[in-house]
Design an enzyme around this catalytic site. Structure first.
Site, mmCIF file in Angstrom:
data_model
loop_
_atom_site.group_PDB
_atom_site.id
_atom_site.type_symbol
_atom_site.label_atom_id
_atom_site.label_comp_id
_atom_site.label_asym_id
_atom_site.label_seq_id
_atom_site.Cartn_x
_atom_site.Cartn_y
_atom_site.Cartn_z
ATOM 1 N N ASN A 161 -13.669 61.306 -18.467
ATOM 2 C CA ASN A 161 -14.417 62.523 -18.765
ATOM 3 C C ASN A 161 -13.630 63.422 -19.715
ATOM 4 O O ASN A 161 -12.415 63.592 -19.556
ATOM 5 C CB ASN A 161 -14.728 63.286 -17.480
ATOM 6 C CG ASN A 161 -15.722 62.548 -16.609
ATOM 7 O OD1 ASN A 161 -16.913 62.563 -16.879
ATOM 8 N ND2 ASN A 161 -15.233 61.883 -15.571
ATOM 9 N N GLU B 64 -27.380 57.512 -12.763
ATOM 10 C CA GLU B 64 -26.380 58.006 -11.813
ATOM 11 C C GLU B 64 -27.030 58.290 -10.454
ATOM 12 O O GLU B 64 -28.228 58.545 -10.367
ATOM 13 C CB GLU B 64 -25.733 59.284 -12.335
ATOM 14 C CG GLU B 64 -24.912 59.109 -13.595
ATOM 15 C CD GLU B 64 -24.170 60.381 -13.964
ATOM 16 O OE1 GLU B 64 -22.980 60.477 -13.630
ATOM 17 O OE2 GLU B 64 -24.773 61.279 -14.591
#
Length: 292
Positions: free
Chosen positions: A113, A232
């Protein structure tokens, strides 16, 4: 010191602990001491269950309070301009995991990330390239995830950093897609090759038709732009089956596995590989017996 509730996680289980809020110095010291470690959550093929990639997530392995989630420390790292240091630490530890995984015949890609402030660092592509070279890891095995909101607010300099990372061979993923306000025009200007559909829309499947509508439109967009769409928050077999029927190929969520530490993910991958081999072999054995 003020008191706040944070979640302490151990394997797939979560429990609430009352602990004191940590100071920036405590968090910085924990980072330097190696207490903030990478945990790994698989992305998996919805059709076969095969795992070829894991997302790297930061966890604080606190000597007193156990495993703590990012909400207990990430804001101090952001405000203290320590996000790059966290990234490089996570990368170094994760690259070591890749070598161990390869020794047990598991070939993985890694997703990290990034925050918007990191994209403003023009040196980031060369720093990542240098680290990859040290560990002998190909750029093509790295995905860098940036949330939709941060991506659409990116400056021209940040966009150029993304382009440079793509040129190195890294993949760029738009994370939490559907929660921001990006236009199709803006999306087409961004150098991405993966969309991660926010878990909110997966949770709406079966209860709110708008969830399915957003997923369908995102899958269609991915097809047109030739980018991978990852769903997700896949937590139930019903969600899994519905996503398959809608044409989604890749998922991430507790149905497959929660985030695991380095030791546990290696064990989990080994067990899963054996289970998948048995699934393939069993029909062959059955077929051989019926032909005798």
């Amino acid at each position: 010191m003020s008191v706040s509730s944070i979640v302490s996680m151990s394997g797939p289980f979560c429990r609430i602990k009352r602990v004191g809020a940590f100071s920036r110095k405590q968090v910085r010291d924990a980072l330097l001491d190696g207490q903030i470690q990478p945990w790994f959550q698989p992305k998996f093929c919805l059709r076969t269950g095969e795992v070829s990639s894991v997302e790297v997530l930061a966890r604080w392995c606190h000597p007193k309070y156990g495993v703590l989630p990012p909400l207990s420390f990430l804001h101090h790292l952001r405000n203290g301009r320590l996000m790059d240091q966290l990234l490089f630490s996570q990368m170094s530890q994760s690259f070591s995991l890749l070598k161990k995984a390869e020794c047990q015949s598991d070939v993985l890609n890694l997703a990290f990330n990034l925050q918007s402030q990191q994209l403003a660092n023009e040196k980031l592509p060369s720093q990542i390239q240098a680290l990859l070279k040290v560990y002998g890891v190909a750029c093509s095995r790295i995905t860098l995830e940036v949330t939709e909101n941060e991506m659409i607010q990116a400056t021209e300099r940040s966009r150029q950093v993304c382009v440079q990372l793509r040129d190195l061979g890294c993949s760029i993923s738009i994370d939490d897609y559907g929660t921001g306000y990006s236009s199709l025009h803006r999306l087409c200007q961004l150098p991405f090759n993966e969309i991660k559909l926010d878990a909110l829309f997966v949770r709406l499947l079966g209860t709110d038709p708008r969830g399915a509508a957003v997923i369908s439109s995102t899958l269609a967009l991915g097809e047109i732009l030739d980018v991978t769409v990852v769903a997700e928050g896949v937590e139930t077999s019903a969600q899994h089956q519905t996503l398959l029927e809608m044409g989604c190929r890749v998922g991430q969520g507790y149905l497959c596995s929660p985030a695991l530490n380095a030791r546990d993910i290696l064990s989990w991958l080994a067990v899963r590989r054996v289970e998948q081999q048995q699934v393939v072999i069993q029909p062959l054995l059955t077929g051989n017996r019926s032909s005798v």
